[in-house]
Design an enzyme around this catalytic site. Structure first.
Site, PDB file in Angstrom:
ATOM      1  CG  HIS A 267     -61.572 -81.845 -41.774  1.00  0.00           C
ATOM      2  ND1 HIS A 267     -61.094 -81.439 -40.595  1.00  0.00           N
ATOM      3  CD2 HIS A 267     -62.694 -82.180 -41.792  1.00  0.00           C
ATOM      4  CE1 HIS A 267     -62.033 -81.155 -39.800  1.00  0.00           C
ATOM      5  NE2 HIS A 267     -63.234 -81.933 -40.428  1.00  0.00           N
ATOM      6  CG  ASP A 318     -64.445 -79.356 -37.323  1.00  0.00           C
ATOM      7  OD1 ASP A 318     -65.574 -79.566 -37.331  1.00  0.00           O
ATOM      8  OD2 ASP A 318     -63.767 -80.319 -37.639  1.00  0.00           O
TER       9      ASP A 318
END
Length: 440
Positions: A267, A318
């Protein structure tokens, strides 16, 4: 066994070439040349190396499309995610992960980095085999035709200074030392098995106190294992970290020796200038997950700036709001356009490189992600005549026009996994429907 494929077009290290012959011996590319197809199996469209999904939580797939009208943020979504995690057992997780990995294969993914933290039974007690849940993920990947980097996560607290509770109890081994003892059993179980890489993970600064992080870092050094960690996904995470440790998450990780060329910051959405320098100077990978970051309203990470400072960019789906690495790749560019109101930050080759070579390397498979002799025989062929790609040319047709639906053929590790857009397991939609119904 030797097989030869003739690619209408192929993306080689020097660029896109026409009429490319690729000879495969076992699970490796033996030879590449150009010429007439002859008796070789023909692959239409543009053939690229297999894609690497560098950040996956397989069970999150059960949340796709649910309650999207609800207001909230990452933290409200997390409560729903815990509900799904609470229902998993080894049999259910095998069926769900197998279907999810098959969906990835249909999208051209040949290697997955599974960030794994659902270790124990719902009450926190280990299964008879403490790595039962990890083993089913490896089995699922193999049955779906993927290699896997099982990134076994250390998870010790429910937040910065917050004890574990509820479903979180099944994520934890109680201490980094006990986590390491269990992870060593995984390393032993898969020693010498080339399609499995046992990596490690620090779930986040929220879940692993700084004094426990060096145990994970040392494990990574001892076994030359990839080390992944969620970093600065939300601003609230940063604020809590600064209040407690007088340092950002990246600074905490740097001080504990967890950054470096085998490490990946996942991220990295809300970074300071100092954070960017630390990640870049340490040659740490950054795994961007744009479709999840926008789905959870997390924000837009500074991918271009971080890459310019030396960080290597990879891509992951993800939470699997979608499974489409082409969408992840172009979203990196499109997000930069939204943030800067300017176009042209990334070349198509850079973005496809993030989805292929860089991603594989970050997962411990540096000999994958390129069409060269000696590399893993991963061949992904993308239609150039669909309603999405017709009229587009070169890599731009794949990165900025194609979707996962345009992948028509996948050879993974020398084995045919997808033919004519259909997975060898059969109806993947039906497999997903059944597995998701169980988990809900």
């Amino acid at each position: 066994m030797s097989l030869t494929y003739w690619c209408e077009q192929a993306w080689l290290p020097d660029g896109v070439a026409e009429g490319v012959l690729i000879e495969v011996e076992g699970d490796r590319i033996a030879w590449i040349g150009q010429g007439a197809p002859g008796p070789a199996e023909r692959l239409a469209g543009l053939t690229i190396p297999g894609l690497a999904n560098a950040h996956s939580h397989a069970f999150h797939r059960a949340l796709r499309g649910g309650a999207l009208e609800d207001k909230g943020d990452f933290w409200t979504w997390r409560d729903r995610m815990y509900d799904v995690a609470a229902r998993l057992d080894p049999d259910r997780y095998l069926r769900l992960a197998r279907a999810v990995y098959a969906e990835m294969a249909l999208a051209g993914v040949t290697c997955v980095g599974e960030f794994h933290y659902v270790h124990h039974a719902p009450d926190g007690r280990p299964y008879e085999d403490a790595n039962a849940m990890g083993h089913v993920l490896v089995q699922a990947a193999r049955e779906a035709g993927l290699r896997i980097a099982l990134l076994d996560a250390c998870y010790l607290s429910g937040g910065i200074g917050v004890p574990l509770s509820g479903t979180q109890l099944r994520f934890s081994d109680g201490s980094a030392e006990r986590w390491a003892a269990r992870a060593e059993e995984l390393v032993s179980a898969y020693a010498g098995q080339s399609d499995v890489q046992i990596g490690v993970a620090i779930h986040s600064v929220r879940a692993v106190p700084p004094d426990q992080m060096p145990v994970v870092a040392e494990f990574s050094h001892t076994y030359a294992a990839p080390l992944h960690v969620h970093v600065s996904e939300q601003q609230g995470e940063n604020a809590a970290c600064v209040e407690r440790y007088a340092a950002t998450p990246t600074q905490v990780l740097h001080e504990r020796g967890t950054l470096g060329p085998r490490s990946t910051a996942v991220h990295a959405t809300h970074l300071t200038d100092v954070d960017i320098e630390l990640l870049g100077q340490s040659s740490t990978y950054i795994c961007m997950c744009p479709t999840t970051e926008r789905d959870l309203a997390d924000g837009i990470g500074p991918a271009r700036t971080a890459a310019d400072r030396g960080a290597r960019i990879t891509l992951g789906s993800d939470s699997h709001a979608v499974i489409d690495l082409f969408e992840e790749a172009r979203a990196v560019e499109l997000n930069e356009r939204l943030a800067t109101r300017k176009r042209g930050h990334w070349r198509a080759a850079e973005l496809l490189g993030a989805a292929t070579g860089a991603g594989h390397s970050s997962l411990g498979f540096p000999d994958a992600g390129q069409l060269v002799p000696g590399a893993w025989a991963d061949l992904v062929s993308v239609r150039l005549d669909s309603v999405r790609t017709a009229g587009a040319e070169g890599l731009e047709a794949v990165v900025f026009a194609a979707t996962a639906a345009d992948v028509h053929s996948v050879v993974s590790g020398g084995r045919r996994v997808v033919t004519g857009g259909r997975h060898r397991l059969g109806d993947v939609g039906a497999l997903l429907s059944e597995a998701i119904a169980e988990s809900r």
